[in-house]
Design a protein around this motif. Structure first.
Motif, short mmCIF file in Angstrom:
data_model
loop_
_atom_site.label_atom_id
_atom_site.label_comp_id
_atom_site.label_asym_id
_atom_site.label_seq_id
_atom_site.Cartn_x
_atom_site.Cartn_y
_atom_site.Cartn_z
N ASP A 34 0.64 3.57 16.48
CA ASP A 34 1.46 3.54 17.68
C ASP A 34 1.63 2.31 18.22
OD1 ASP A 34 -1.33 2.95 17.93
OD2 ASP A 34 -1.67 4.60 19.46
N ASP A 35 1.42 1.33 17.40
CA ASP A 35 1.54 -0.14 17.99
C ASP A 35 2.40 -0.96 16.81
OD1 ASP A 35 0.88 -2.85 18.56
OD2 ASP A 35 -0.81 -2.59 18.98
N ALA A 36 3.66 -1.06 17.37
CA ALA A 36 4.68 -1.71 16.69
C ALA A 36 4.43 -3.30 16.17
CB ALA A 36 6.06 -1.66 17.29
N GLY A 37 3.53 -3.97 17.13
CA GLY A 37 3.05 -5.15 16.90
C GLY A 37 2.06 -4.93 16.13
N PHE A 38 1.06 -4.20 15.81
CA PHE A 38 0.20 -4.13 14.93
C PHE A 38 0.78 -3.64 13.44
CE2 PHE A 38 -2.94 -1.28 12.49
CZ PHE A 38 -3.73 -2.27 12.01
N GLY A 39 1.85 -3.10 13.49
CA GLY A 39 2.55 -2.46 12.41
C GLY A 39 3.06 -3.95 11.60
N ASP A 40 3.54 -4.82 12.37
CA ASP A 40 4.06 -6.10 11.98
C ASP A 40 3.13 -6.97 11.51
OD1 ASP A 40 6.70 -5.52 12.86
OD2 ASP A 40 6.78 -6.50 14.69
N ALA A 41 1.74 -7.04 12.08
CA ALA A 41 0.61 -7.80 11.67
C ALA A 41 0.26 -7.38 10.33
CB ALA A 41 -0.16 -7.76 12.64
N VAL A 42 0.24 -5.92 10.14
CA VAL A 42 -0.16 -5.22 8.88
C VAL A 42 0.68 -5.60 7.65
CG1 VAL A 42 -0.70 -3.39 7.51
CG2 VAL A 42 -1.53 -3.51 10.00
N ALA A 43 2.37 -5.77 8.03
CA ALA A 43 3.03 -6.16 7.06
C ALA A 43 2.82 -7.59 6.82
CB ALA A 43 4.48 -5.68 7.45
N LYS A 44 2.79 -8.29 7.65
CA LYS A 44 2.36 -9.85 7.14
C LYS A 44 1.19 -10.17 6.37
CE LYS A 44 1.96 -14.54 9.07
NZ LYS A 44 0.73 -14.80 8.36
N ALA A 45 0.05 -9.37 6.64
CA ALA A 45 -1.19 -9.30 5.75
C ALA A 45 -1.00 -8.79 4.60
CB ALA A 45 -2.23 -8.50 6.71
N VAL A 46 -0.29 -7.69 4.58
CA VAL A 46 0.16 -7.33 2.98
C VAL A 46 0.53 -8.32 2.23
CG1 VAL A 46 1.50 -5.77 1.76
CG2 VAL A 46 0.32 -4.78 3.68
N ASP A 47 1.77 -9.09 2.96
CA ASP A 47 2.27 -10.27 2.01
C ASP A 47 1.24 -11.38 1.77
OD1 ASP A 47 4.80 -8.92 2.07
OD2 ASP A 47 5.53 -9.84 3.80
N ASP A 48 0.35 -11.68 2.61
CA ASP A 48 -0.52 -12.72 2.46
C ASP A 48 -1.60 -12.40 1.33
OD1 ASP A 48 0.78 -14.02 4.58
OD2 ASP A 48 -0.69 -13.58 6.05
N GLN A 49 -1.88 -11.02 1.39
CA GLN A 49 -3.00 -10.54 0.43
C GLN A 49 -2.43 -10.47 -1.06
OE1 GLN A 49 -5.70 -7.63 1.81
NE2 GLN A 49 -5.72 -8.31 3.83
N ILE A 50 -1.16 -9.99 -1.08
CA ILE A 50 -0.56 -9.94 -2.46
C ILE A 50 -0.90 -11.02 -3.11
CG2 ILE A 50 1.63 -9.59 -3.35
CD1 ILE A 50 1.94 -7.19 -1.68
N ALA A 51 -0.24 -12.14 -2.37
CA ALA A 51 0.00 -13.60 -3.14
C ALA A 51 -1.26 -13.93 -3.46
CB ALA A 51 0.23 -14.61 -1.95
N GLN A 52 -2.55 -13.49 -3.21
CA GLN A 52 -4.04 -13.67 -3.78
C GLN A 52 -4.41 -12.82 -4.80
OE1 GLN A 52 -6.51 -14.16 -0.31
NE2 GLN A 52 -4.46 -14.53 0.81
N LEU A 53 -3.68 -11.71 -5.03
CA LEU A 53 -4.38 -10.65 -5.83
C LEU A 53 -3.79 -11.07 -7.38
CD1 LEU A 53 -3.46 -7.18 -4.21
CD2 LEU A 53 -5.88 -8.22 -4.59
N ALA A 54 -5.00 -10.76 -8.23
CA ALA A 54 -4.71 -10.82 -9.79
C ALA A 54 -3.61 -9.63 -9.99
CB ALA A 54 -5.94 -10.59 -10.53
N THR A 55 -3.60 -8.62 -9.14
CA THR A 55 -2.80 -7.37 -9.57
C THR A 55 -1.61 -7.51 -8.58
OG1 THR A 55 -4.14 -6.38 -7.85
CG2 THR A 55 -4.66 -5.92 -10.33
N GLY A 56 -1.44 -8.49 -8.11
CA GLY A 56 -0.21 -8.70 -7.17
C GLY A 56 1.05 -8.33 -7.55
N GLN A 57 1.42 -8.62 -8.76
CA GLN A 57 2.68 -8.19 -9.07
C GLN A 57 2.91 -6.53 -9.31
OE1 GLN A 57 3.52 -9.93 -12.94
NE2 GLN A 57 5.63 -9.11 -13.05
#
Lengths: 435, 435
Positions: free
Chosen positions: B272-295
């Motif tokens: 219910d919080d669009a700003g939180f949604g944006d923050a999650v989207a950014k965190a997903v991108d950040d974390q993917i970069a660090q994951l061995a399973t990122g691809q």
């Protein structure tokens, strides 16, 4: 009918042939059904209409797609009073038996502080197939609809073919009594497809149950996964284990009560008294001659019937288990010792005064049962077929601190770092009381 | 990843597309599998050997068809102590949760003097499919074998492909811990066919469960009815309902824990919080970069991920019900009001400290859950999948006199005279105390 004797040479091979005999649909049926399902999926009501014209000989745009609930109610009100009382007794006894099948929810907190549970809920919509023509049975309507009602399904949709447009008043009466919500005048694989995929007219359901011919059974099998189904049903069967103290005419009547269903039905007698076996065989012949359904019963008994002579009735039980019969009668004075030896059977009928047919109608347990040796792994229709279970769990920071590290370890070992991180990130959080 | 907003024009159509999106196998797979099943049914071990050479790159006549239980035991004994402790904690918690699923038998006499009951028993043999290669998960071994053990199955047969002959020590260790009885070094549709039909080497089982690729899932679907199966499994999925009070990094980790499974996996956030949604989207991108399973995670998130903005979290619940997700996290301070609104979901994870991954490994409930909207009608794997119910009834002459006449009436109305006679003949008998 074949006669087998456990003590005869070649028994093992002959009995294995009986166990492995296939009385089920061939691959032509599968191909036809695949084509029908695809057509209904792609073309919806137009395909259903075309197949109904082709197979049932009427155009639902002209005869009407639906049967009104008011017509069902009128059929119930028009029943002969004795028949109506019998139908109501059956309904009430079936409802009472199935009410006790409702599963209990779970919700508890374990020693590690983990909340664990399971919650059952009904499916939202169930489709019930009811055959038309000769095999249009009001008892099948009750056996399928009552468990769905007990489960709490809000929308129960009946489909039934009306060959040449003709409807069966008894089936409509049973639908009214059981509380069906919609009745559609369609049948065959096309009706099962309409229920599973949905069309413009017919909203999709979540589960499809009910008996049908080989095309209907194959349609359900192919649509399993798109919807839930009860079971893949094959020809009906009965095994009777009887000592020589029975009246041969009673046991013959029981064997014929399956044989009259269909030429592919199967009736098998195990007895420890060869003379009694001969007397039953003679009684079967005598009774067939008097039956309106004698031609079907004759075909079934000749092709699939068997009488197996065993040294003692206990010796029959491992053989019965290999057959895993849909119906098993233990027609002896004290059935308990034999009953304890039964593992694979759909339903068991205990003692000399429990003919299988009483279970078909009024006893209470469901008459939709696994056939074709499927009682090895399947159960009769029940309230559970119209419900599903949602598991749940809840942890607080302290509980996660206790069991979370093991999840991190296992996720790491499985090469799933995001799994590990989703737990670890919470373990490391400031304010995690257990950190 | 797509972003949707309930208040935006076109939301209804966009959300319907999300609900109806198909991420499952095509008909080429079905055709291939049909051919493999037929070959195994007709040629037995020879076909299994040929497909194993073709798909797994080794000849079981040379590498060995079976893996010895002693080798499984050695794998367990050779585990790192921390890993072994984690596996044992998982085993014990899974066993404790599933022990409470064992159903109760019924046996009672009703007011009409009719004995009515139901008796549960285990299937005799269960086959468990365990994928090889990247998706070889010891947790899946536990989740499939432990319920079968709890049910009382005497013979538990594991099949697992060993690409190029290489075995996964963790899987063998889990098999030893859980108590598997046989391990065969085969996989794919051919292994499922061998379990269902039986071959000279491999005795047939009654139920086949366990995850696999599209070929394995399709083989189980086609063999349903020959054996029991757990469910038709599709790509994994998670729905997270989260307010803005969560740490975006935690929620991103949860979404990625599904995304890393497979490019066809799906992760959806409702907030219910669009700003939180944006923050999650950014965190997903950040974390993917660090994951061995990122691809893999990137492919899944890009193709199937979604963030849906709702006015209030209550507004999310009817939408979640339409998705009927395999996994549902309610990441809020007090999840109870939202949880009460859930009807269709495989498993629910309550509160901020219950990441879905803790349920994958150690919480106790099963991680084999219905996917692809099947939680509308299906449940997670349980002890019931390895058991079946035999109903039974027993009448004496007096009880038959009470309810038998209604059965005679109904059988007559259905045009089944042999059914009617099998009851009537006993009602008319001399010495029938109630006659």
């Amino acid at each position: 009918m074949i006669r087998l004797d456990v003590s005869a040479a070649g028994f093992a091979a002959d009995f294995a042939a009986l166990v492995d005999a296939r009385r089920e649909a061939d691959s032509d049926v599968a191909r036809d059904v695949t084509a029908i399902l695809r057509a209904v999926r792609e073309e919806g009501d137009a395909a259903v209409r075309a197949f109904t014209e082709k197979f049932d000989g009427h155009d639902p745009d002209a005869t009407g797609w639906r049967i009104e609930l008011a017509d069902c109610r009128a059929a119930l009100d028009g029943l002969d009073p004795e028949l109506r009382a019998a139908l109501e007794l059956a309904h009430d006894r079936i409802a009472a038996y199935h009410a006790k099948q409702r599963p209990e929810d779970r919700d508890e907190v374990d020693a590690d502080g983990v909340r664990l549970g399971a919650r059952w809920s009904a499916v939202a919509a169930a489709g019930v197939y009811v055959p038309g023509g000769r095999a249009a049975y009001p008892s099948s309507v009750l056996m399928n609809v009552v468990p769905a009602k007990v489960a709490g399904v809000e929308r129960i949709v009946m489909v039934t073919p009306t060959p040449k447009g003709e409807v069966n008043q008894l089936v409509l009466a049973a639908a009214a009594l059981a509380g069906v919500d919609e009745v559609w005048r369609i049948g065959g694989a096309q009706a099962v497809a309409a229920l599973a995929y949905g069309t413009d007219r017919i909203k999709a359901v979540d589960v499809v149950t009910g008996p049908g011919n080989a095309w209907v059974a194959e349609a359900k099998r192919q649509l399993y996964g798109v919807v839930g189904i009860d079971m893949v049903a094959g020809p009906s069967e009965i095994v009777v284990v009887a000592d020589g103290q029975n009246d041969p005419a009673w046991i013959a009547a029981d064997l014929l009560s399956q044989a009259e269903h269909d030429p592919t039905s199967q009736s098998i007698l195990f007895t420890d008294d060869a003379g009694f076996g001969d007397a039953v065989a003679k009684a079967v012949d005598d009774q067939i001659a008097q039956l309106a359904t004698g031609q079907v019963a004759r075909a079934s008994w000749d092709a699939n019937g068997a009488i197996v002579i065993v040294p003692t009735l206990s010796d029959a039980m491992p053989l019965v288990d290999r057959l895993a019969p849909e119906h098993l009668e233990l027609a002896v004075g004290d059935p308990e010792p034999l009953f304890r030896a039964v593992r694979h059977a759909g339903s068991v009928f205990l003692g000399r005064y429990t003919p299988e047919a009483v279970g078909d109608y009024v006893a209470g347990p469901n008459h939709v049962l696994p056939t074709g040796r499927r009682a090895r792994f399947a159960s009769g229709l029940s309230v559970l077929d119209y419900m599903k279970r949602t598991s749940f769990l809840g942890l607080d920071a302290a509980a996660l601190a206790r069991i979370g590290p093991a999840a991190v370890t296992l996720a790491g070992a499985e090469g799933l770092p995001a799994h590990a991180r989703s737990v670890a990130i919470r373990l490391d959080a400031p304010g995690n009381g257990a950190a």
